[in-house]
Design an enzyme around this catalytic site. Structure first.
Site, PDB file in Angstrom:
ATOM      1  CB  ILE A 304      10.370  47.442 -44.527  1.00 55.39           C
ATOM      2  CG1 ILE A 304      11.097  47.965 -43.303  1.00 55.39           C
ATOM      3  CG2 ILE A 304      10.998  46.150 -45.007  1.00 55.39           C
ATOM      4  CD1 ILE A 304      10.942  47.074 -42.078  1.00 55.39           C
ATOM      5  N   GLY A 307       2.612  45.796 -48.536  1.00 50.70           N
ATOM      6  CA  GLY A 307       1.934  44.585 -48.994  1.00 50.70           C
ATOM      7  C   GLY A 307       0.458  44.849 -49.186  1.00 50.70           C
ATOM      8  CB  THR A 308      -2.306  42.528 -49.936  1.00 50.95           C
ATOM      9  OG1 THR A 308      -1.400  41.857 -50.800  1.00 50.95           O
ATOM     10  CG2 THR A 308      -3.658  42.643 -50.588  1.00 50.95           C
ATOM     11  N   GLY A 310      -0.916  45.732 -45.463  1.00 52.79           N
ATOM     12  CA  GLY A 310      -0.253  46.656 -44.558  1.00 52.79           C
ATOM     13  C   GLY A 310       0.984  47.275 -45.162  1.00 52.79           C
ATOM     14  CB  VAL A 312       6.235  46.455 -43.142  1.00 50.66           C
ATOM     15  CG1 VAL A 312       7.117  46.087 -41.957  1.00 50.66           C
ATOM     16  CG2 VAL A 312       5.083  45.449 -43.271  1.00 50.66           C
ATOM     17  CE  LYS A 326       0.799  43.388 -42.233  1.00 53.49           C
ATOM     18  NZ  LYS A 326       0.767  41.954 -42.455  1.00 53.49           N
ATOM     19  CG  ASP A 424      -0.203  34.215 -48.061  1.00 52.19           C
ATOM     20  OD1 ASP A 424       0.084  33.668 -49.141  1.00 52.19           O
ATOM     21  OD2 ASP A 424      -0.221  35.457 -47.923  1.00 52.19           O
TER      22      ASP A 424
HETATM   23  N1  ATP Z   1       8.902  41.989 -38.514  1.00 50.07           N
HETATM   24  C1  ATP Z   1       9.377  42.404 -39.684  1.00 50.07           C
HETATM   25  N2  ATP Z   1      10.635  42.848 -39.809  1.00 50.07           N
HETATM   26  C2  ATP Z   1      11.109  43.280 -40.977  1.00 50.07           C
HETATM   27  N3  ATP Z   1      10.428  43.262 -42.120  1.00 50.07           N
HETATM   28  C3  ATP Z   1       9.150  42.810 -42.069  1.00 50.07           C
HETATM   29  C4  ATP Z   1       8.565  42.357 -40.858  1.00 50.07           C
HETATM   30  N4  ATP Z   1       7.299  41.952 -41.125  1.00 50.07           N
HETATM   31  C5  ATP Z   1       7.110  42.143 -42.418  1.00 50.07           C
HETATM   32  N5  ATP Z   1       8.208  42.654 -43.008  1.00 50.07           N
HETATM   33  C6  ATP Z   1       8.404  43.001 -44.413  1.00 50.07           C
HETATM   34  O1  ATP Z   1       7.178  43.436 -44.943  1.00 50.07           O
HETATM   35  C7  ATP Z   1       6.754  42.557 -45.986  1.00 50.07           C
HETATM   36  C8  ATP Z   1       5.267  42.456 -45.987  1.00 50.07           C
HETATM   37  O2  ATP Z   1       4.838  42.023 -44.712  1.00 50.07           O
HETATM   38  P1  ATP Z   1       3.497  41.228 -44.558  1.00 50.07           P
HETATM   39  O3  ATP Z   1       3.556  40.030 -45.450  1.00 50.07           O
HETATM   40  O4  ATP Z   1       3.263  40.991 -43.117  1.00 50.07           O
HETATM   41  O5  ATP Z   1       2.478  42.306 -45.137  1.00 50.07           O
HETATM   42  P2  ATP Z   1       1.214  42.052 -46.027  1.00 50.07           P
HETATM   43  O6  ATP Z   1       0.611  43.367 -46.309  1.00 50.07           O
HETATM   44  O7  ATP Z   1       0.344  41.071 -45.332  1.00 50.07           O
HETATM   45  O8  ATP Z   1       1.873  41.433 -47.319  1.00 50.07           O
HETATM   46  P3  ATP Z   1       1.245  40.470 -48.423  1.00 50.07           P
HETATM   47  O9  ATP Z   1       0.858  41.365 -49.542  1.00 50.07           O
HETATM   48  O10 ATP Z   1       2.394  39.572 -48.746  1.00 50.07           O
HETATM   49  O11 ATP Z   1       0.103  39.734 -47.812  1.00 50.07           O
HETATM   50  C9  ATP Z   1       7.492  41.258 -45.734  1.00 50.07           C
HETATM   51  O12 ATP Z   1       7.670  40.518 -46.909  1.00 50.07           O
HETATM   52  C10 ATP Z   1       8.807  41.764 -45.203  1.00 50.07           C
HETATM   53  O13 ATP Z   1       9.644  42.193 -46.266  1.00 50.07           O
END
Ligand code: ATP
Length: 610
Positions: A304, A307-308, A310, A312, A326, A424
């Site tokens: 999907i 991100g930084t 993880g 997903v 994730k 955040d």
């Molecule tokens: N439960 C979920 N269902 C569907 N899509 C999800 C879900 N959780 C996260 N996502 C998708 O994954 C993206 C990134 O998730 P998340 O922000 O938790 O990851 P991150 O690595 O911490 O990202 P960031 O770089 O924003 O800190 C979200 O913007 C969303 O598009």
């Protein structure tokens, strides 16, 4: 210690300490309970109760706990510590759980907690995983029991790897390791090939994938490398000192060569300890660490987002239910070596597993693969607001925005009521499903806060949504930082466009000042003392926000009634003390004025993003 008193801790003493600190484990040795004549051993146990990052304990913690221990043992009475402590009811007791980890090569089996059901086999294993180290503290040598480096990321947050043989077989660590290598193997199931490789291309869905890089929102915070984790390590004093120079921290070595760091990171580190304390469990507690299942229980469908912290994935369980997985990214191998697991992910798992609210994304379980990668299994949400607004032709209607804002504010109020700052909030961290439910995700930057406030790192909140006090370098901040982000989100939902798109921190401030006018001591008491206040900003004395959100428009600007504008203004108030709270925002007249908030079921639905 009271004269003549036999200094053998009783279970009740440990119980008292547990009530005060949450995690004091009396680990019996082969002779029974150890003797905490001056509290030192209890301190050591307590410290090592925090399997996550024992080094985050600072000297002042040691001294403070020692004093408390001594007082409790002396008084023989339950006595709360002097310091005022307020904590969220998050269950921060992951380290109490010992879990056999399931992956392709390991067998799932839940183990009981050490504190409630001491088991000789686990104790022997724990003891064999310990080394004794001497560390100078205030001129005295305090014997510390230190865990050897964890063998798995999960080991560091309480998942202890055990082979599947009966526990009595473990006499020492080596043997355990040996057996681990020979333990039972589960045959890989049909999903194995999808998860076994780290390659994300293998599912052939690359073309469908929407890979979002963290650079999309300009100025995404860089992970604060220290975040209070490493500053207390004596061995790492060089890097800490250089970091101090970088970050204007006051660092000094005491006469014993022990680092004494007086800065916000140290304070953050101290508060990290409170992150792990327990007061009362929240309404729901997913005991996910009682048995980490294998990721092979899920069929990977497509990526999907990346991100930084993880990657997903969309995935399907054996019952056909769609979930989001994730995968926790190990950004820095040192994290793994030193702490066993990324702190951001640990916080996220901890919070999401403990909180239960319709506006907070649910974590169903945590699973692992055969490389000890860790995945959070979450309820699947079809959209995130950033992606949605990028593809929407028209902005949300006012009644849509009211419905979404209500859900967002309810989630934020729940967090703040439970002493957690999200830190955040932004549109990509807000998810929407086809039932019109908005849920907050990504708790990697979240943390507990307490009263009185402590200084924390300012490198939080993605730049576009970052409150002016953070941009100006305030080290003490609170729930108002989230409320500023909520204001930015409200404006973005209305306009389908981020409100302040700064290209750097200074540009971010400039953009805010250009729209809201320059702050002054008159409207924001304490402003002139903030580190960044002295910089030379162009003078713009007026609040021009109304131009962006007029009451009526013939040129397609997002319109906002006076009442709605009042709410937006209150969310974007400079002075954090005067900024509206989530509770007050929920009671704002805008939600009672026509058009009324749409009910969730009537929110528009959008094509799936796969
Ligand atoms: N439960 C979920 N269902 C569907 N899509 C999800 C879900 N959780 C996260 N996502 C998708 O994954 C993206 C990134 O998730 P998340 O922000 O938790 O990851 P991150 O690595 O911490 O990202 P960031 O770089 O924003 O800190 C979200 O913007 C969303 O598009």
């Amino acid at each position: 210690m009271a004269a003549g008193r036999v200094d053998v801790p009783r279970r009740s003493d440990v119980g008292k300490l547990n009530r005060v600190y949450g995690h004091v484990h009396a680990i019996p040795d082969k002779n029974g309970y150890d003797n905490p004549s001056n509290g030192r051993n209890l301190v050591a146990w307590h410290k090592n109760g925090f399997n996550l990052a024992p080094r985050r304990w600072g000297l002042e913690d040691v001294v403070r706990v020692k004093n408390d221990v001594t007082r409790i043992l002396d008084d023989g009475a339950q006595q709360p510590p002097q310091k005022k402590r307020k904590f969220s009811p998050i269950v921060w007791d992951l380290e109490e759980k010992e879990v056999r980890i399931s992956s392709r090569n390991r067998v799932v089996s839940a183990a009981t907690t050490l504190s409630s059901h001491p088991s000789p086999c686990k104790l022997s294993n724990i003891v064999s995983n310990q080394a004794v180290k001497k560390q100078p503290v205030n001129g005295n040598l305090i014997e510390e029991v230190e865990h050897l480096p964890p063998k798995s990321p999960l080991a560091d947050f309480g998942c202890v790897l055990y082979p599947s043989q009966p526990c009595q077989q473990f006499q020492d660590n080596e043997q355990g390791q040996d057996l681990m290598g020979k333990e039972n193997c589960q045959a890989p199931n049909i999903f194995t090939s999808r998860w076994a490789s780290d390659s994300d291309d293998e599912d052939g869905s690359q073309s469908e994938e929407k890979i979002r890089s963290s650079s999309l929102e300009s100025g995404e915070f860089e992970r604060d490398e220290f975040e209070g984790d490493r500053v207390l390590s004596n061995q790492r004093s060089c890097s800490v000192l250089s970091a101090c120079q970088d970050e204007d921290m006051e660092c000094k070595l005491d006469s014993n060569g022990v680092m004494d760091i007086d800065d916000m990171r140290d304070e953050d580190a101290v508060m990290e300890q409170s992150d792990l304390d327990v007061e009362e469990p929240a309404g729901r507690s997913v005991n996910m660490l009682l048995g980490c299942r294998s990721v092979f229980e899920y069929e990977r469908l497509n990526k999907i987002s990346e991100g930084t912290y993880g990657i997903v994935y969309r995935a399907k369980d054996k019952m056909g239910e769609i979930v989001a997985l994730k995968k926790v990214k190990i950004l820095d191998r040192r994290d793994l070596e030193e702490y066993g697991f990324p702190l951001t992910s640990l916080r996220e798992i901890n919070i999401l597993a403990s909180f239960h609210h319709p506006s907070i994304v649910k974590v169903k379980e945590v699973v692992v693969d055969d490389h000890d990668n860790v995945y959070m299994v979450m309820e699947y949400m079809e959209h995130d607001f950033k992606g949605l607004m990028d593809s929407m032709k028209r902005p949300f209607s006012t009644s849509d925005v009211k419905c979404l804002m209500q859900q967002l504010l309810e989630g934020v109020k729940y967090l703040h009521d439970n002493w957690v700052l999200h830190r955040d909030l932004k549109t990509s961290n807000l998810l929407l499903n086809n039932q019109g439910e908005l849920k907050i995700c990504d708790f990697g930057m979240a943390r507990q806060y307490g009263s009185p406030l402590k200084p924390y790192t300012t490198k939080v909140v993605t730049q576009w949504y970052r409150a002016p006090e953070l941009l100006l370098g305030a080290k003490k901040y609170s729930t108002a930082v989230d409320m500023w982000s909520v204001g930015c989100i409200m404006a973005e939902l209305l306009a389908k466009e981020p409100l302040f798109k700064g290209t750097s921190e200074i540009d971010q401030l400039r953009k805010i000042f250009d729209t809201l006018g320059n702050p002054s001591e008159k409207i924001w008491a304490g402003f002139s003392e903030l580190p960044g206040a002295k910089a030379n900003y162009s003078k713009q004395p007026y609040n021009l926000l109304r131009r962006k959100f007029p009451a009526a428009s013939f040129i397609g600007s997002p319109v906002l009634s006076d009442t709605g504008f009042d709410l937006l203004n209150r969310l974007l108030t400079y002075d954090p003390e005067k900024r509206i709270t989530a509770d007050d925002a929920l009671n704002h007249d805008w939600f009672r004025e026509l058009p009324l908030p749409k009910s969730k079921e009537f929110l528009p639905t959008f094509p799936p993003k796969m």
